[in-house]
Design a protein around this motif. Structure first.
Motif, PDB file in Angstrom:
ATOM      1  N   ARG A 177     -31.284 -14.654  -8.739  1.00  0.00           N
ATOM      2  CA  ARG A 177     -29.898 -14.541  -8.271  1.00  0.00           C
ATOM      3  C   ARG A 177     -29.208 -13.336  -8.923  1.00  0.00           C
ATOM      4  O   ARG A 177     -28.519 -12.564  -8.259  1.00  0.00           O
ATOM      5  CB  ARG A 177     -29.109 -15.808  -8.578  1.00  0.00           C
ATOM      6  CG  ARG A 177     -27.630 -15.656  -8.200  1.00  0.00           C
ATOM      7  CD  ARG A 177     -26.854 -16.916  -8.457  1.00  0.00           C
ATOM      8  NE  ARG A 177     -27.258 -17.883  -7.438  1.00  0.00           N
ATOM      9  CZ  ARG A 177     -27.260 -19.194  -7.614  1.00  0.00           C
ATOM     10  NH1 ARG A 177     -26.889 -19.725  -8.748  1.00  0.00           N
ATOM     11  NH2 ARG A 177     -27.624 -19.978  -6.638  1.00  0.00           N
ATOM     12  N   ARG A 207     -30.466 -10.163  -7.417  1.00  0.00           N
ATOM     13  CA  ARG A 207     -29.941 -10.037  -6.050  1.00  0.00           C
ATOM     14  C   ARG A 207     -28.491  -9.583  -6.084  1.00  0.00           C
ATOM     15  O   ARG A 207     -28.094  -8.664  -5.352  1.00  0.00           O
ATOM     16  CB  ARG A 207     -30.061 -11.384  -5.322  1.00  0.00           C
ATOM     17  CG  ARG A 207     -29.433 -11.393  -3.942  1.00  0.00           C
ATOM     18  CD  ARG A 207     -29.546 -12.730  -3.267  1.00  0.00           C
ATOM     19  NE  ARG A 207     -28.929 -13.839  -3.956  1.00  0.00           N
ATOM     20  CZ  ARG A 207     -27.612 -14.081  -3.982  1.00  0.00           C
ATOM     21  NH1 ARG A 207     -26.754 -13.270  -3.378  1.00  0.00           N
ATOM     22  NH2 ARG A 207     -27.142 -15.147  -4.618  1.00  0.00           N
ATOM     23  N   GLN A 229     -27.898 -13.817   0.021  1.00  0.00           N
ATOM     24  CA  GLN A 229     -29.173 -14.538   0.100  1.00  0.00           C
ATOM     25  C   GLN A 229     -29.883 -14.211   1.409  1.00  0.00           C
ATOM     26  O   GLN A 229     -31.108 -14.111   1.447  1.00  0.00           O
ATOM     27  CB  GLN A 229     -28.950 -16.039  -0.013  1.00  0.00           C
ATOM     28  CG  GLN A 229     -28.556 -16.479  -1.403  1.00  0.00           C
ATOM     29  CD  GLN A 229     -28.296 -17.959  -1.500  1.00  0.00           C
ATOM     30  OE1 GLN A 229     -28.059 -18.635  -0.493  1.00  0.00           O
ATOM     31  NE2 GLN A 229     -28.334 -18.480  -2.711  1.00  0.00           N
ATOM     32  N   VAL A 239     -34.564 -19.188  -0.081  1.00  0.00           N
ATOM     33  CA  VAL A 239     -34.016 -18.397  -1.188  1.00  0.00           C
ATOM     34  C   VAL A 239     -32.969 -19.209  -1.932  1.00  0.00           C
ATOM     35  O   VAL A 239     -32.947 -19.242  -3.162  1.00  0.00           O
ATOM     36  CB  VAL A 239     -33.428 -17.057  -0.680  1.00  0.00           C
ATOM     37  CG1 VAL A 239     -32.659 -16.344  -1.788  1.00  0.00           C
ATOM     38  CG2 VAL A 239     -34.526 -16.161  -0.128  1.00  0.00           C
ATOM     39  N   SER A 240     -32.116 -19.893  -1.201  1.00  0.00           N
ATOM     40  CA  SER A 240     -31.081 -20.717  -1.812  1.00  0.00           C
ATOM     41  C   SER A 240     -31.684 -21.783  -2.711  1.00  0.00           C
ATOM     42  O   SER A 240     -31.238 -21.982  -3.857  1.00  0.00           O
ATOM     43  CB  SER A 240     -30.219 -21.367  -0.729  1.00  0.00           C
ATOM     44  OG  SER A 240     -29.275 -22.228  -1.290  1.00  0.00           O
ATOM     45  N   GLU A 267     -33.164 -20.206  -5.892  1.00  0.00           N
ATOM     46  CA  GLU A 267     -32.132 -19.829  -6.850  1.00  0.00           C
ATOM     47  C   GLU A 267     -31.520 -21.026  -7.564  1.00  0.00           C
ATOM     48  O   GLU A 267     -31.119 -20.922  -8.722  1.00  0.00           O
ATOM     49  CB  GLU A 267     -31.030 -19.023  -6.161  1.00  0.00           C
ATOM     50  CG  GLU A 267     -31.461 -17.632  -5.775  1.00  0.00           C
ATOM     51  CD  GLU A 267     -30.352 -16.779  -5.203  1.00  0.00           C
ATOM     52  OE1 GLU A 267     -30.610 -15.595  -4.975  1.00  0.00           O
ATOM     53  OE2 GLU A 267     -29.226 -17.288  -4.989  1.00  0.00           O
TER      54      GLU A 267
END
Length: 83
Positions: free
Chosen positions: A25, A28, A35, A49-50, A53
């Protein structure tokens, strides 16, 4: 940090999925990406991805490599940030 035993019986550190997710995260956000953008660049679903993270998904090496490549880094560099 926890540890697992390798075949030689030596303890190797492992990083909890939530902590790796926090590093991903952070990387990013440093790039200014959502995301969705990371998911697109890494070839996976935004929901995946969520969950990565948030530490809700284990991260297989193939996924970690894809995410690292998308973020312009390496899996080793991601692990190094955890130390």
């Amino acid at each position: 940090m926890t540890a697992v035993l390798c075949r030689a019986g030596k303890a190797l550190p492992t990083i909890l999925p939530m902590y790796i997710g926090q590093i991903i995260r952070s990387l990013r956000e440093e790039r200014g990406w959502s995301q969705e953008q990371l998911a697109l660049e890494a070839g996976m679903a935004p929901s995946h991805v969520s969950r990565i993270e948030r530490g809700e998904r284990r991260l297989p090496n193939t996924r970690l490599e894809a995410i690292a490549r998308a973020l312009g880094t390496t899996p080793a560099a991601i692990y190094a940030r955890s130390e």
